[in-house]
Design an enzyme around this catalytic site. Structure first.
Site, short mmCIF file in Angstrom:
data_model
loop_
_atom_site.label_atom_id
_atom_site.label_comp_id
_atom_site.label_asym_id
_atom_site.label_seq_id
_atom_site.Cartn_x
_atom_site.Cartn_y
_atom_site.Cartn_z
N TRP B 324 0.87 -1.49 0.01
CA TRP B 324 -0.02 -0.08 0.09
C TRP B 324 0.75 1.13 0.06
CZ3 TRP B 324 -0.51 4.40 3.38
CH2 TRP B 324 -1.36 5.05 2.83
N HIS B 325 1.85 1.25 0.78
CA HIS B 325 2.87 2.53 0.99
C HIS B 325 3.70 2.62 -0.53
CE1 HIS B 325 2.16 1.81 5.24
NE2 HIS B 325 2.59 3.10 5.18
N GLY B 326 3.85 1.68 -1.31
CA GLY B 326 4.43 1.91 -2.62
C GLY B 326 4.88 0.66 -3.46
#
Lengths: 366, 467
Positions: B324-326
């Site tokens: 989700w973060h990257g």
């Protein structure tokens, strides 16, 4: 009643703390500004003569040589200080000079001021730089705004920006005026200056150049050949490559000045008169000069011809001062090397002595 | 338009004045929606279409799921449509290039030629945040925990509400939609608390995070140009930077929403003072953890199927959280590390950790965080590996070209620590806001005056905008 009082209290707290922060913020260190101005403020009471101007003055005038030559010419005991700073234009110089004069220097008898053009244009690509911010106090900003009407053209590389500005379609001077007002607003706050304040308070940053010791030893003169900064070195290399152009530049000066119109067309005489008046009010005499930079100065030619500011010593005229022109005396197109600085300082002293003798004046305060 | 820019302050001042001047709730919500779209369009107007599409699909799906009553297959079909559209947009813009590139690399390594096209799409700002918000809407209706929004305007405003649009907190539909039912009253707004929160957020972002960012950037651009001390300092600086950056943003978001009369959920509670990695994640980006718990961990079975399955579920949650973060292997590895630690803490080791005295426990959590964040921040696994090697060696920085350590980094780290510990532990904001009016104004003015010199004229984008 609570809300208006709270808002008022907010304003008072903000202004008070901000003003305290502004007073803690040091001058920009670049180009010798901070160390030279701080030294001058502390020691100006020890000097009879103050040179103030750009890097041409900073590198080109050696107070020790100047005093020695004056002594030889019958004016002994004169101490001079060189307050030349790289890139310092008329408004910045006027602002700095005002700070110095506010110290009420007891001994200061002469202020020798380099080419006061009062050009209000902001030449750096980024107008909001510390070097412009520091001199935008209220009075200098008003003076710069008043001088706008004498500017015929914007700097070429800023023309597009000014045209694209929402006020640019009316007149290109309006975006420039907005920049000045923005700089004034910035000057009123310590916005973004925390690191400098901390460095200054805690003495963290390395001592800005020139050092206090060097300033005391040479009375403000800086030898351009010693520890030259990369930009200064590049200018020297460029000069060595194109040295053949020097003679052409000198040849063009007389023609360019002959073509110039009368002074009133493009010069803020009121700003000059105000500056001269401030110098006289501080008990000193002003004397204007043009540095030998191989560039014409039509405004100073016209001012000299008009005579309202006394004689202007125009050292840039190759015919009048041929001894300043040999190429081996130059570091680059704009600056003399140490040897050239010695020649100019002696020549300046001789011209200064001539004026003193002609006026029956003294280099010391009476 | 960053919250710490003067143009945002002007924009927000205008929105605040007009929104409270509007008497009718509908007109007020319509104005706030327009302002929110304007705010987003200031980043890139082209991506407004994605928000509108997301809103439209979820509005329709929510209505149809609700209208389907007990017809389970119909309900499921509409939910799948919502998931496919929302996650499809997210995957296309955020993950397609990562998966295509990784597959190309794998097939090339296996000797099978491959040339899946790489799209090089620009990542729409805030896409991960608003996608999760809209998903919560259709998921909650499907789970019969929420009725559809009373009007499309309410749903659109919930998705696009500008204070939390681009970087959270991730608001759930069931906690925000009810707030839109009636016009808020100015008298119920705690203006002082909101002003203090906004100021603190501003200071965290503009004065602390942006001051640390150049050093951290320089180290990560040249990971071989630091010794052990520089690498550890950079890790500590990044831990402070990302906390100040993200929690600063959410402080300002919560404060802006509060001034407009709405409540957004808390997102941080002194995470660096927690004593286990599992506990850390209930104090850091709380709304993301909550979303994953409600919509992924519980549906996977949570801890209902025994400790082993619970550990696997946790690991999956953290793996997805990393992604989700990257879209990069650094984030995958980072997620796996946190998943592994949280799962480990569910074993006997967790019991031993729980008995640790405070200081060793704090050291354990912060060490795990700082070291894992080196991987999180690094642009590549190679860069992360260089820095980690430097951290755990006795190497001195190179004699030439070393990244210099700025002298002011120590006071900035102390400042960040003070904000983290003193502020959150002593409830200073509550005490400050409780001061008599003029004294509150005077001290806030003085504090702003103290902060001004530390504000950068050229603020860095928020770190979480990239997610």
């Amino acid at each position: 009643m609570q809300a208006p009082l709270s808002i008022l209290a907010f304003g008072v707290g903000l202004v008070a703390v901000n003003q305290a922060m502004v007073t803690l913020a040091p001058l920009p260190a670049a180009a010798g500004l901070r160390s030279k101005v701080e030294f001058a403020l502390e020691h100006v009471g020890d000097y009879d003569v103050l040179f103030i101007g750009s890097s041409a003055t900073m590198y080109g005038l050696r107070p020790g040589v100047f005093s020695e030559e004056l002594e030889r010419l019958g004016h002994p005991g004169v101490r001079a200080f060189n307050l030349g700073v790289g890139g310092m234009g008329s408004f910045e110089a006027a602002n700095v000079l005002r700070k110095v004069l506010d110290e009420e220097p007891a001994r200061l008898a002469w202020v020798l001021y380099e080419e006061p053009l009062f050009d209000p244009r902001l030449w750096y690509p980024n107008a909001y730089n510390p070097r412009y911010v520091h001199w935008h106090d209220s009075s200098t900003t008003i003076a710069a705004l008043a001088a706008l009407r004498f500017s015929a053209e914007p700097p070429d590389y800023k023309r597009t920006d000014y045209d694209a500005h929402w006020l640019g379609w009316i007149n290109w001077r309006l975006p420039l005026a907005m920049e000045h007002i923005g700089l004034w607003a910035w000057r009123q706050s310590a916005f973004g200056r925390g690191p400098e304040i901390i460095d200054e308070l805690l003495d963290w940053a390395p001592e800005p150049l020139p050092t206090t010791e060097d300033l005391a030893r040479h009375d403000g003169w800086v030898d351009i050949g010693v520890d030259a900064q990369p930009g200064v070195r590049r200018a020297h290399e460029d000069f060595l490559e194109k040295r053949g152009e020097w003679a052409d530049r000198l040849a063009g000066i007389a023609a360019a000045e002959a073509e110039a119109g009368p002074l009133a067309d493009g010069y803020d005489l009121a700003a000059l008169e105000s500056l001269l008046e401030e110098v006289r009010a501080a008990g000193a005499q002003p004397l204007l000069y043009v540095a030998p930079r191989g560039l014409p100065s039509p405004q100073m030619a016209a001012l000299d011809a008009q005579g309202s500011a006394g004689e202007v010593l125009r050292f840039h005229l190759p015919g009048r001062y041929p001894e300043l022109n040999p190429i081996e005396l130059r570091w680059d197109f704009s600056h003399l090397n140490a040897e050239g600085a010695e020649v100019w300082s002696r020549l300046f002293a001789r011209e200064f002595a001539r004026l003193l003798d002609a006026q029956g004046a003294s280099a010391h305060k009476r | 338009m960053l919250f710490v820019e003067f143009r945002f302050l002007a924009f927000f001042g205008l929105v605040l004045a007009v929104s409270w001047a509007l008497r009718r709730n509908g007109a007020r919500k319509a104005f706030l929606l327009l302002a929110s779209y304007g705010f987003y369009a200031a980043w890139d107007w082209r991506f407004l279409g994605l928000i509108l599409l997301s809103t439209l699909v979820d509005g329709l799906a929510g209505q149809q799921i609700h209208a389907a009553g007990d017809r389970q297959s119909r309900r499921r079909a509409w939910l799948i449509l919502s998931l496919v559209v929302n996650l499809g947009i997210l995957v296309t813009f955020k993950y397609y290039d990562f998966f295509a590139g990784s597959l190309n690399d794998l097939l090339t390594w296996l000797g099978v030629g491959s040339s899946l096209p790489v799209l090089n799409l620009v990542l729409p700002v805030g896409i991960s945040f608003y996608t999760f918000q809209t998903l919560s809407y259709s998921l909650d209706i499907y789970r019969r925990q929420l009725a559809p929004a009373r009007s499309p305007l309410d749903l659109a405003l919930f998705v696009a509400f500008f204070p939390q649009l681009v970087a959270g907190p991730i608001v759930l539909a069931k906690e925000f939609l009810p707030q839109l039912a009636a016009r808020p009253r100015w008298g119920s707004v705690d203006v002082r608390a909101a002003l203090v929160l906004f100021f603190v957020g501003f200071v965290k972002k503009s004065c602390l995070s942006d001051a640390l960012s150049p050093y951290v950037d320089a180290v990560h651009q040249a990971p071989d140009a630091v010794g052990a001390a520089g690498a550890w300092l950079s890790a500590a600086a990044f831990a402070a930077q990302i906390y100040c950056d993200f929690s600063g943003y959410t402080d300002m978001a919560i404060a802006c929403a509060a001034l407009l009369g709405y409540t957004l959920p808390t997102n941080f509670r002194a995470p660096y003072l927690t004593r286990s990695v599992g506990s850390f994640w209930t104090h850091w980006h709380i709304t993301l953890g909550r979303w994953f718990r409600e919509y992924l961990y519980f549906p996977l079975g949570g801890n209902r199927r025994g400790p082993g399955r619970s550990a696997i579920n946790l690991f999956i949650v953290f793996l997805v959280s990393g992604l989700w973060h990257g879209a990069a292997w650094t984030f995958v590895l980072w997620g796996c590390i946190h998943g592994a630690f949280v799962a480990l803490e569910r074993t006997r080791l967790g019991g031993a950790l729980a008995r640790l005295p405070m200081i060793p426990a704090l050291l354990y959590v912060n060490l795990v965080w700082m070291v894992s964040m080196v991987i999180f921040r690094s642009p590549s696994l190679e860069g992360a590996s260089s820095l980690l090697r430097a951290m755990f060696s006795t190497a001195l920085p190179p004699s030439t070209g070393a990244v210099p350590i700025p002298p002011w980094i120590a006071p900035v780290l102390v400042g960040a620590f003070a904000v983290h510990v003193v502020w959150q532990r002593t409830e200073l904001s509550r005490r400050w806001a409780a001061l008599p009016g003029p004294l509150f104004g005077l001290t806030l003015g003085a504090a702003v005056g103290m902060a001004l010199p530390w504000i950068t004229a050229d603020p860095a984008p928020y770190i979480y905008f990239a997610f």
